[in-house]
Design a protein around this motif. Sequence first.
Motif, PDB file in Angstrom:
ATOM      1  N   GLY A  45      26.233  31.268  35.154  1.00  0.00           N
ATOM      2  CA  GLY A  45      25.547  32.538  35.341  1.00  0.00           C
ATOM      3  C   GLY A  45      26.098  33.566  34.374  1.00  0.00           C
ATOM      4  N   HIS A  46      26.384  34.754  34.869  1.00  0.00           N
ATOM      5  CA  HIS A  46      26.849  35.845  34.004  1.00  0.00           C
ATOM      6  C   HIS A  46      28.222  36.354  34.406  1.00  0.00           C
ATOM      7  N   GLU A  47      28.972  35.532  35.123  1.00  0.00           N
ATOM      8  CA  GLU A  47      30.281  35.995  35.576  1.00  0.00           C
ATOM      9  C   GLU A  47      31.282  34.851  35.517  1.00  0.00           C
ATOM     10  N   LEU A  48      32.441  35.127  34.951  1.00  0.00           N
ATOM     11  CA  LEU A  48      33.519  34.151  34.891  1.00  0.00           C
ATOM     12  C   LEU A  48      34.199  34.039  36.255  1.00  0.00           C
ATOM     13  N   ALA A  49      34.792  32.897  36.531  1.00  0.00           N
ATOM     14  CA  ALA A  49      35.546  32.723  37.767  1.00  0.00           C
ATOM     15  C   ALA A  49      36.951  33.283  37.582  1.00  0.00           C
ATOM     16  N   ALA A  50      37.527  33.751  38.677  1.00  0.00           N
ATOM     17  CA  ALA A  50      38.855  34.350  38.609  1.00  0.00           C
ATOM     18  C   ALA A  50      39.895  33.359  38.110  1.00  0.00           C
ATOM     19  N   ASP A  51      39.775  32.073  38.525  1.00  0.00           N
ATOM     20  CA  ASP A  51      40.782  31.102  38.095  1.00  0.00           C
ATOM     21  C   ASP A  51      40.674  30.775  36.604  1.00  0.00           C
ATOM     22  N   VAL A  52      39.525  31.096  35.996  1.00  0.00           N
ATOM     23  CA  VAL A  52      39.346  30.874  34.561  1.00  0.00           C
ATOM     24  C   VAL A  52      40.083  31.940  33.753  1.00  0.00           C
ATOM     25  N   ILE A  53      40.032  33.179  34.191  1.00  0.00           N
ATOM     26  CA  ILE A  53      40.629  34.265  33.405  1.00  0.00           C
ATOM     27  C   ILE A  53      42.037  34.627  33.865  1.00  0.00           C
ATOM     28  N   ALA A  54      42.475  34.029  34.972  1.00  0.00           N
ATOM     29  CA  ALA A  54      43.746  34.445  35.575  1.00  0.00           C
ATOM     30  C   ALA A  54      44.948  34.258  34.659  1.00  0.00           C
ATOM     31  N   GLY A  55      44.878  33.323  33.722  1.00  0.00           N
ATOM     32  CA  GLY A  55      46.020  33.035  32.872  1.00  0.00           C
ATOM     33  C   GLY A  55      46.056  33.807  31.572  1.00  0.00           C
ATOM     34  N   TYR A  56      45.237  34.833  31.441  1.00  0.00           N
ATOM     35  CA  TYR A  56      45.155  35.586  30.185  1.00  0.00           C
ATOM     36  C   TYR A  56      45.559  37.038  30.386  1.00  0.00           C
ATOM     37  N   ASP A  57      46.077  37.620  29.313  1.00  0.00           N
ATOM     38  CA  ASP A  57      46.395  39.050  29.306  1.00  0.00           C
ATOM     39  C   ASP A  57      45.190  39.877  28.864  1.00  0.00           C
ATOM     40  N   ALA A  58      44.356  39.276  28.037  1.00  0.00           N
ATOM     41  CA  ALA A  58      43.179  39.975  27.519  1.00  0.00           C
ATOM     42  C   ALA A  58      42.010  39.005  27.432  1.00  0.00           C
ATOM     43  N   VAL A  59      40.809  39.545  27.551  1.00  0.00           N
ATOM     44  CA  VAL A  59      39.588  38.756  27.397  1.00  0.00           C
ATOM     45  C   VAL A  59      38.757  39.376  26.283  1.00  0.00           C
ATOM     46  N   LEU A  60      38.411  38.568  25.286  1.00  0.00           N
ATOM     47  CA  LEU A  60      37.494  39.004  24.237  1.00  0.00           C
ATOM     48  C   LEU A  60      36.102  38.556  24.657  1.00  0.00           C
ATOM     49  N   SER A  61      35.271  39.516  25.047  1.00  0.00           N
ATOM     50  CA  SER A  61      33.942  39.213  25.572  1.00  0.00           C
ATOM     51  C   SER A  61      32.895  39.399  24.479  1.00  0.00           C
ATOM     52  N   HIS A  64      27.480  39.521  27.265  1.00  0.00           N
ATOM     53  CA  HIS A  64      27.336  40.582  28.257  1.00  0.00           C
ATOM     54  C   HIS A  64      27.615  40.032  29.648  1.00  0.00           C
ATOM     55  N   LEU A  65      28.776  39.392  29.776  1.00  0.00           N
ATOM     56  CA  LEU A  65      29.196  38.893  31.074  1.00  0.00           C
ATOM     57  C   LEU A  65      29.606  40.058  31.969  1.00  0.00           C
ATOM     58  N   ARG A  66      29.507  39.838  33.260  1.00  0.00           N
ATOM     59  CA  ARG A  66      29.922  40.857  34.222  1.00  0.00           C
ATOM     60  C   ARG A  66      31.414  40.727  34.510  1.00  0.00           C
ATOM     61  N   PHE A  67      32.053  41.863  34.662  1.00  0.00           N
ATOM     62  CA  PHE A  67      33.464  41.899  35.026  1.00  0.00           C
ATOM     63  C   PHE A  67      33.636  42.861  36.203  1.00  0.00           C
ATOM     64  N   PRO A  68      33.204  42.443  37.385  1.00  0.00           N
ATOM     65  CA  PRO A  68      33.310  43.333  38.547  1.00  0.00           C
ATOM     66  C   PRO A  68      34.761  43.540  38.961  1.00  0.00           C
ATOM     67  N   ARG A  69      34.975  44.585  39.733  1.00  0.00           N
ATOM     68  CA  ARG A  69      36.329  44.952  40.151  1.00  0.00           C
ATOM     69  C   ARG A  69      36.999  43.819  40.921  1.00  0.00           C
ATOM     70  N   ALA A  70      36.240  43.132  41.776  1.00  0.00           N
ATOM     71  CA  ALA A  70      36.816  42.052  42.579  1.00  0.00           C
ATOM     72  C   ALA A  70      37.353  40.929  41.698  1.00  0.00           C
ATOM     73  N   LEU A  71      36.682  40.654  40.583  1.00  0.00           N
ATOM     74  CA  LEU A  71      37.131  39.604  39.669  1.00  0.00           C
ATOM     75  C   LEU A  71      38.478  39.956  39.072  1.00  0.00           C
ATOM     76  N   LEU A  72      38.633  41.194  38.607  1.00  0.00           N
ATOM     77  CA  LEU A  72      39.899  41.603  37.988  1.00  0.00           C
ATOM     78  C   LEU A  72      41.005  41.758  39.024  1.00  0.00           C
ATOM     79  N   ARG A  73      40.635  42.125  40.234  1.00  0.00           N
ATOM     80  CA  ARG A  73      41.629  42.218  41.294  1.00  0.00           C
ATOM     81  C   ARG A  73      42.215  40.837  41.593  1.00  0.00           C
ATOM     82  N   ALA A  74      41.357  39.805  41.474  1.00  0.00           N
ATOM     83  CA  ALA A  74      41.811  38.432  41.728  1.00  0.00           C
ATOM     84  C   ALA A  74      42.532  37.829  40.525  1.00  0.00           C
ATOM     85  N   ALA A  75      42.527  38.535  39.403  1.00  0.00           N
ATOM     86  CA  ALA A  75      43.210  38.057  38.186  1.00  0.00           C
ATOM     87  C   ALA A  75      44.040  39.199  37.619  1.00  0.00           C
ATOM     88  N   PRO A  76      45.119  39.566  38.310  1.00  0.00           N
ATOM     89  CA  PRO A  76      45.860  40.783  37.953  1.00  0.00           C
ATOM     90  C   PRO A  76      46.565  40.731  36.601  1.00  0.00           C
TER      91      PRO A  76
END
Length: 338
Positions: A45-61, A64-76
């Motif tokens: 779809g248009h949103e990455l899973a939290a476990d996919v981005i959790a291991g990164y300090d930065a995301v180069l997008s 036009h993927l969505r980055f909702p607050r809940a996603l970033l909260r789950a990947a601090p």
Amino acid sequence: MSERYRVGLTADCARPDGSTIFGDVGLDRLTAAGLEWEVMPDAEGHELAADVIAGYDAVLSFGHLRFPRALLRAAPRVKHIARFGAGYDGIDPAALAAEGVVVTTTPTAVRRPLALSALTLLLALSHRLLDNHRAATSGRWADRGAYRGTGVAGRTVGILGLGSMGSDLVGLLAPLGVRVIATDRSGNTERAAALGVELVDTDRLAAESDYVVVAAALTESSRHLVDRDFLAAMKPTAYLVNVARGGLVDQAALTDALREGRIAGAGLDVLDPEPPSPDEPLLRMDNVLVTPHALCWTADFTAGVATSVIEAIIDVAHGRRPAHPLDPRVFDRWRRGD
């Protein structure tokens, strides 16, 4: 900078080896700066899973993927979303700021390529380029008198959104002898005056323009900025140009207006959704010129945007304020450890 500062690249426009549909975006500069990078798995779809981005300090997008607050909260661990481009639809700056996430874009690098794209579509419509091309390639030379363009000298161009790209377009239009009017949500009358542009409301812009150029940012409040009422107020001889975001235009209303001859035509580099359905009626209309959200993808575009986004990632990684943060206060807060 942490010892292993990691950057995840979205797979919507990048291949596993780091090559992209834009060409070389300078990932070797990240390596030279001591940063690790890799292309992440494709998003569903248009949103990455939290476990996919959790291991990164930065995301180069790239897209036009969505980055909702809940996603970033789950990947601090993620503290930086770097957009390859100027748009940030799908991102709520205030919500991500609350999570301490820096969001950067590349507005300066995108400005001129986008303005040139808008001008390209405007001139193509004014000269009926597509109609003349079809007449020539199908051997209908005797019909060439039927496709006389309207030209631009003495016409009125209305720009919806006098931001970075809209302002640059004003300069490109200046030698063409047109009158320019615009809307500007910031109400910056000094900038408009310096550009020689009259600020008007959307009703006046729709009614007076021979060419309407959509150049606004897509937000919840600007969605369907060009709606049925706006289209009904346009001249039947007027053209609509959109190089910003498809969601700024009510596509069903535009289709009806074009079918019924209530406006003369449209030049669209963006649609909603993208890619469009194969049976999208706008793709088959003779008075519509459509390009695949790529008209500004020139060598200049890639070089400028790539330089800007890579510099932003390196700056944040090394504790330096990036050039184009959506909210500079976020960087200042986490730099202080707040």
